[in-house]
Every structure is written in structure tokens, then in C-alpha cells.
Design a protein around this motif. Structure first.
Motif, mmCIF file in Angstrom:
data_model
loop_
_atom_site.group_PDB
_atom_site.id
_atom_site.type_symbol
_atom_site.label_atom_id
_atom_site.label_comp_id
_atom_site.label_asym_id
_atom_site.label_seq_id
_atom_site.Cartn_x
_atom_site.Cartn_y
_atom_site.Cartn_z
ATOM 1 N N GLY A 6 42.768 46.027 39.993
ATOM 2 C CA GLY A 6 42.363 46.520 41.872
ATOM 3 C C GLY A 6 43.433 46.770 42.106
ATOM 4 O O GLY A 6 44.409 46.255 42.324
ATOM 5 N N THR A 7 42.929 47.611 42.897
ATOM 6 C CA THR A 7 44.842 47.564 44.314
ATOM 7 C C THR A 7 44.747 46.829 45.205
ATOM 8 O O THR A 7 45.827 46.512 46.121
ATOM 9 C CB THR A 7 44.569 49.335 45.212
ATOM 10 N N SER A 10 42.916 53.727 41.973
ATOM 11 C CA SER A 10 41.985 52.414 41.646
ATOM 12 C C SER A 10 40.878 53.767 40.580
ATOM 13 O O SER A 10 40.594 54.553 41.285
ATOM 14 C CB SER A 10 41.481 52.046 41.782
ATOM 15 N N SER A 18 37.515 51.762 41.812
ATOM 16 C CA SER A 18 36.302 51.873 42.365
ATOM 17 C C SER A 18 35.873 53.240 43.153
ATOM 18 O O SER A 18 34.464 53.377 42.898
ATOM 19 C CB SER A 18 37.438 51.047 43.603
ATOM 20 N N CYS A 26 43.899 55.462 46.406
ATOM 21 C CA CYS A 26 43.267 55.065 45.766
ATOM 22 C C CYS A 26 41.448 56.505 46.781
ATOM 23 O O CYS A 26 40.842 56.631 45.707
ATOM 24 C CB CYS A 26 42.308 53.674 46.404
ATOM 25 N N ARG A 36 37.018 46.290 39.041
ATOM 26 C CA ARG A 36 38.135 45.298 38.945
ATOM 27 C C ARG A 36 39.383 45.956 38.328
ATOM 28 O O ARG A 36 40.137 45.556 37.632
ATOM 29 C CB ARG A 36 38.376 44.113 39.073
ATOM 30 N N SER A 37 39.531 47.967 38.741
ATOM 31 C CA SER A 37 41.109 48.381 37.456
ATOM 32 C C SER A 37 41.103 49.367 38.234
ATOM 33 O O SER A 37 40.784 50.314 38.930
ATOM 34 C CB SER A 37 39.655 48.960 36.267
ATOM 35 N N GLY A 38 42.673 49.407 37.891
ATOM 36 C CA GLY A 38 43.016 50.422 38.569
ATOM 37 C C GLY A 38 45.067 49.887 37.633
ATOM 38 O O GLY A 38 44.918 49.374 36.985
#
Length: 398
Positions: free
Chosen positions: A100-101, A243, A245, A208, A254-256
Motif C-alpha cells: 500500500g502507498t 495502489s 485500494s 493513488c 494492502r497492495s501497491g
């Protein structure tokens, strides 16, 4: 304890809880939260399927650098989305997965800031609070650039003194902005790259919200677009943060990723190797599926367009509020001070927003967020419409 912890201000939502403490909203009205920017649209089912199909990877230690398949999916997406020539983004050197960012922006600042220089971390004002906290804990001094209506809610970069640029180590950009929704024009990005070259600072572009925009035929440019148009195949001094999100309604994944200058990312990878924040393998594989699909992203944008259309029709006659360039926030001017507006709206209508002054810092006695509130249109359409109708009724009662 680290004495820099004492420099951190309460997070905006902590201030909001204190502001609303003791208020008794009408029990017959259901609570509607327009305060937290947490996407509420349905997450793509195929991402959940990819995640559960790879739960055997729980037995595998992930690497900080991440799977080649994920880095390649990200590089391909960046090339297509930001018009980067094929082959410029080397997935092995120019891309790094992150959890995540928020985590990445903070960690990046710790890795880049040279404490010995006592330099500046420059950011828009209002701003995402991580920029400030990361700067303070890295031993840098935050410097805030006001984002005012007369400049399209972007900083007036031309008004920044040369001395500030000379001391700058990181320039944070946020486009579309949080909370303003303003886009930084492509030509401005090119000028900032020239300033980074002249004064030797890093541009950290928080993008993002880049996939939440209104015109399907004209996706907004980003820092990588500026690099491409300048023929800057090394992306020197330029790093972008993205991200899943907001783009894919996957805040819990929780991925970026971070992409850009290979030399900076090499040092950042070293930092992250010690930091111990590798993305789980099953999460990486689910992320590959998300980055490879645009159908769900277009559907997501359509939902936000519908909500903005409906809410602005209701609020525009009674409130100074405009459609943003992107993102999912409204940055609305209040008829009374923003704290009073927020508390009384909650007490009378059971609708929660965030005072703009909580998202900004006063500089020379002026807070550029004062007199505004941030509204996140993340709830379902019916709830957003009901919230807008309650806000309209509240304003008419003042």
C-alpha cells in the motif's frame, strides 16, 4: 523513545472524534459517514478467487523485490496507462511492490532523507498526513505549499523561493489531490522535473487516486507521462506511488507499487530488505490479476460519476462546491467555520465529514483548509443522496 515522536500531531480522525464527543445525533436518522476515504464498492471477485487459489503460498517466505510476474504486470500497466514507450520500464530495476502507498510513502522518506543536511520535505497544504509524519521522523523539516481556489487548488510552484528548492530533498505531489481532487497539469510536471534537476531533489508523486476520473477518453497524465514526453527514459529523480485500494476497491489487500528512478529504487530496496515488509506471495498473485484487468476499473468509475452527478445536483444550489478533477472527495466551502459546521451537521443530521483545517497546517497565521470540509463519496448511491439532502436541509436551517 525517539524524541521526534513528540513532534507528531494528532491524526485528523483523532481530532474529529474529540470534536464530536458528547454530541447526540437524532436516533431516528441512520449514521452516514462521508469522513473516511475507504472505498465501499464491491471488490472484484476474480481477485478474491486468485487470493484463495494460492493460499498454499502461506508456507513460502516472500521476497522484498517481489515476483517477476507482478513487477512485469505493473510495468506493462504503467506503459499502457501513462504512454511510456515499451521497454523503458525495466520490471527488474524500475518497479518495486509495496504494501500500500501509506507504508511506502513513509518508508521512502526514511530512505531518501539525508539527516545531515537538515533539509526540507515540501508538500501541498492541505495534504495526506503521512507526508508530514514521515518527514519529521526522518529528521527533515516539513515545508507547506498552500493549495488555494485561485490557483485551481494546486500549489503556486512559481511563487516558491529558490532557497526552498535548494533545501528541498523530497517534493511530494498528490494528483488528483487529497482532499482537493485537483490534477497537476502535465506542463507543470515537466517544469518541476527541471527544478528537480537544477536543485537535486526527488519528486515523489502520490498518484493513488489516478484511476478515479470522469472522462473515459482523457485519463489524467502522471509523472511518468511527463518523463516519457521529455524523453527521460531513466526517470531520474522521479518516483511514483500507486495502489489497488482506490482503483480496484481493495484497501484490505494492502497492495501497491513504487516505480521510477532505478538508482533510488535500488537504495529503497536495500532499506526495505531490512525493514521487513515483503508482500505475501498470495497477495502478489491476486495483485497480478487486478493490474491485468481494466473492466472492473471502468465500472468503478461509472459508479463514482453517478454519485457525483446526483450529489452535486443537490448541493450546488446551497453550497460553494465543484466537481473535482478526480478522486472521490468533495472539497466544499462552509457557510460557517468548518469545525462548527462539522459538529452541528453531525449533531442535527447524523452525517460525518472532516473539517478542512484538520487536513492542513497554518502557515503565517493562515490555514488553507479552514472554512472547508472534505466529503468522501464512498457510501452507496442512496446513502450519498440521503447525506446530500440532509446537508442541504442543514444549510438552509442556518
Amino acid at each position: 523513545m525517539n524524541e521526534a515522536l513528540n513532534l507528531l500531531q494528532p491524526y485528523p480522525f483523532e481530532k474529529l472524534r474529540a470534536l464530536l464527543a458528547g454530541a447526540q445525533p437524532p436516533a431516528e436518522k441512520n449514521a452516514i459517514a462521508l469522513s473516511i476515504g475507504e472505498p465501499k464498492h464491491r471488490s472484484p471477485s476474480f481477485v478474491a478467487e486468485a487470493l484463495t487459489a494460492n493460499l498454499d503460498q502461506l508456507a513460502v517466505y516472500p521476497t522484498t523485490l517481489g515476483l517477476p510476474a507482478l513487477r512485469e504486470a505493473i510495468a506493462t500497466w504503467c506503459e499502457g496507462r501513462f504512454k511510456v514507450p515499451t521497454g523503458w520500464l525495466d520490471a527488474a530495476r524500475h518497479v518495486l511492490p509495496v504494501n500500500g502507498t501509506r507504508e511506502a510513502l513513509f518508508a521512502f522518506t526514511q530512505a531518501v532523507v539525508n539527516r545531515a543536511d537538515k533539509g526540507l520535505v515540501v508538500s501541498p497544504n492541505p495534504f495526506y498526513q503521512i507526508y508530514e509524519g514521515a518527514a519529521l521522523l526522518a529528521g527533515a523539516e516539513p515545508h507547506y505549499l498552500p493549495c488555494l481556489a485561485e490557483n485551481g487548488f494546486n500549489p503556486d510552484f512559481d511563487a516558491v523561493p529558490a532557497e526552498i528548492w535548494r533545501r528541498c530533498q523530497i517534493l511530494f505531489l498528490c494528483s488528483p489531490g487529497n482532499p482537493t481532487g485537483a490534477l497537476i497539469p502535465l506542463e507543470t510536471l515537466k517544469k518541476l522535473i527541471a527544478l528537480a534537476d537544477e536543485h537535486d531533489f526527488v519528486i515523489a508523486a502520490d498518484e493513488c487516486y489516478s484511476e478515479l476520473y470522469f472522462d473515459e477518453q482523457n485519463p489524467p497524465a502522471g509523472l511518468l507521462t511527463a518523463c516519457a514526453e521529455l524523453g527521460r527514459s531513466d526517470f531520474a529523480r522521479c518516483v511514483v506511488f500507486h495502489s489497488l485500494s482506490k482503483r480496484s476497491n481493495l484497501p484490505g489487500l494492502r497492495s501497491g507499487f513504487v516505480a521510477g528512478d532505478a538508482g533510488i529504487l535500488k537504495a529503497f530496496l536495500l532499506y526495505r530488505t531490512y525493514h521487513g515488509c515483503a508482500m505475501p506471495v498470495q497477495t502478489q498473485l491476486a495483485s497480478v490479476a487486478a493490474w491485468n484487468d481494466e473492466v472492473h476499473v471502468r465500472a468503478n468509475r461509472a459508479l463514482y460519476r453517478e454519485k457525483f452527478d446526483a450529489v452535486l445536483d443537490i448541493l450546488t444550489p446551497v453550497m460553494d462546491v465543484q466537481r473535482p478533477d478526480g478522486g472521490f472527495y468533495l472539497w466544499a466551502k462552509t457557510p460557517v467555520d468548518d469545525e462548527t459546521f462539522t459538529r452541528e451537521l453531525f449533531a442535527r443530521e447524523h452525517v460525518t465529514v472532516v473539517p478542512g483545517s484538520y487536513l492542513s497546517r497554518p502557515v503565517d497565521g493562515f490555514n488553507p483548509g479552514a472554512g472547508r470540509v472534505r466529503m468522501a463519496l464512498v457510501a452507496p448511491l442512496a446513502e450519498c443522496v440521503e447525506a446530500a439532502e440532509r446537508i442541504r436541509a442543514f444549510i438552509k436551517s442556518l
